[in-house]
Structure formats: structure tokens, C-alpha cells
Design an enzyme around this catalytic site. Sequence first.
Site, PDB file in Angstrom:
ATOM      1  CB  SER A 122      23.646  53.513  31.149  1.00  0.00           C
ATOM      2  OG  SER A 122      24.587  54.560  31.027  1.00  0.00           O
ATOM      3  CE  LYS A 173      24.456  51.698  27.890  1.00  0.00           C
ATOM      4  NZ  LYS A 173      25.768  51.540  27.279  1.00  0.00           N
ATOM      5  CG  HIS A 176      23.081  56.581  26.952  1.00  0.00           C
ATOM      6  ND1 HIS A 176      24.321  56.011  27.208  1.00  0.00           N
ATOM      7  CD2 HIS A 176      22.790  57.334  28.043  1.00  0.00           C
ATOM      8  CE1 HIS A 176      24.750  56.403  28.390  1.00  0.00           C
ATOM      9  NE2 HIS A 176      23.844  57.212  28.917  1.00  0.00           N
ATOM     10  CG  ASN A 177      26.861  54.010  25.005  1.00  0.00           C
ATOM     11  OD1 ASN A 177      26.038  54.260  25.884  1.00  0.00           O
ATOM     12  ND2 ASN A 177      27.704  53.002  25.100  1.00  0.00           N
ATOM     13  CD  GLU A 180      29.170  57.320  27.512  1.00  0.00           C
ATOM     14  OE1 GLU A 180      30.233  56.710  27.259  1.00  0.00           O
ATOM     15  OE2 GLU A 180      28.177  56.763  28.013  1.00  0.00           O
TER      16      GLU A 180
END
Length: 304
Positions: A122, A173, A176-177, A180
Amino acid sequence: MKIGFIGLGKMGSRMVGKLLSEGHEVVVWNRSNEAIDDLRSTIKDLKSAGTIEKLIKSLGTPRIIWVMVPHVAVEEILTEVRKFVSEGDIVIDGGNSNYKDTDRRFLEFEKAGIKFLGIGVSGGIIAYENGYPIMVGGNVSAYQYVTTILDSLAKPNGGYEYFGTGGAGHFVKMVHNGVEYAQMQSIGEGFEILEKSAYKFDLSKIASLWGKGTIVSGFLIDRAVESLNKDVKLSEFAGPISRSGEGDWTLQAAKEEGIDPEIIDEAVGFRKKSETDEYIQNSFTAKMINALRHAFGGHEIKKN
């Protein structure tokens, strides 16, 4: 350490530069020579190979090959890499692959005695200076072997953690996105409410103040400040909002776990609607999301 690096996009080229600046030896391969030439314009002694085979054969054992390409190209590249690696070598997929694909690839490589890591990276294009946050999954001994590389990429303010075998790093990840997506959607909606207010606010002043220790301050608000200081109307950022898959994968994983992530679902849905809805494309929310994506990732804006 000596590393073979495949993929010189916006993230990959900067990661190569950071590794070289930290004293590692890097040999690169990219599908197009243009990206190699661009990087060589700033790194005069850049070492490159004409083929993936030549790149791998130029490395000492155990070989370390880091693949940094879009998830749609990962399978093709790894199929080629698999032809030339040997038992004990380390293959790293540093892109945004689906964790289920990483689970499968991990097992395939492990059966051949090749150590495989799925690493989520990231921080966007500005992590070259700030340090990359790195989410690792896969073979634990391979992780332990490459921590010197991870240390270099994480300097000065990034970090890395190992989360488990298979696709664990890519799963972290992915979520996380998904988060986001929701955060950018909220920031975009908030600034649209401000932008349409009868008070005629100076949005750049608001963003700057919000970045000074408020509850919502942080990385994305800092990118909003940068974008609004350049153009408070964000005129060039109208258009569809691209999505690369992680939001959809997060929703699918949630469904499989019996979870209903309403906010992430709405954010993904907004991006889908933006592909055809001109009202959404011209909304300040869409402009802000596109501006944020461009500021941290250098993402191009699609124009209809």
C-alpha cells in the site's frame, strides 16, 4: 540482496528506485522497453534483462523474483517464471491478486519446492518517500529471508507484518482496499455537501483545517488538501470512477462469512453507477474520489 524485479509501473518503478538507493542489486524486466528506458533516464546504471529467462538466470541462488504487475497479468507472468526457477528459490507476487488465486499459487509453487509469497503493498506512489506498508502472506521461511528487502522498502515510516500462509497477506490488503473505498466515498460526499452549501465555503481551507489533528485527519485528507489547493473545483476529475476489483472481492468474502458490509457495498455500487450515470460522473463526490485516487496512486481518469 540481489533481486529480479518484474513490472515497472507507477509502483514498481519507484520500488526499484528505493531498493537501489538502499544498496540492493536489482535486475529488471518489463513487457515494454519504454518503461525501462524511462527508469534508466534517472538511474543510469540500471540493469535489465531481455527476457524473464535471462533475468532469472542472472540471479544467484536462492533467487528472489518480485512480480509487480496488475492482477490480470499475474497468471501469465508466473507461468513463465515457473519454467526457470528451481527448488529453494523465492517468488513474490506484490500486486493486488485475489487471495484465492494466491492460495492456489502458493500450493502449486510449494509442491515444486519453490517458496511463494503473496504481498500486498500500500501507500501509493508517495510511499517511495514515506515508506511502504507491506502485508505479507505465504512461506514463512521466505518471509524471514527477505526481511532485509522489506526493511528497505518500509523506511522511514512504513512497516510490514507476516499474517500467515497462502493468501493471508493479499486478504488483508483486499479488506484494506475495501475500507479505502468507503473512506473515499465518505470524504467525497462530505465535500459535496460543503460545496453545495449557501455559505460558499473555501473548500481548501476546510480540508487544510481538517488535516490539523481532527478526528478525520490523515492520509486521505492530506491528499484532498493537495488536490483542492491545485483546483478547488476539481474540474479535471469528472468522469467514471475506476475500480480494480478489491472492493468487489471484499464484498464476496463478507458474503461468504455471513457479514453485510453496507457502507463498502454502497461505495462499490457508487463506482459501478459512475460508469454510465453522467450525473454521478459530474458530481463533486465523484470528482473528489477521482482526485484522491490520482493524488495517491497516479491513477488516470477515464473520460466519456
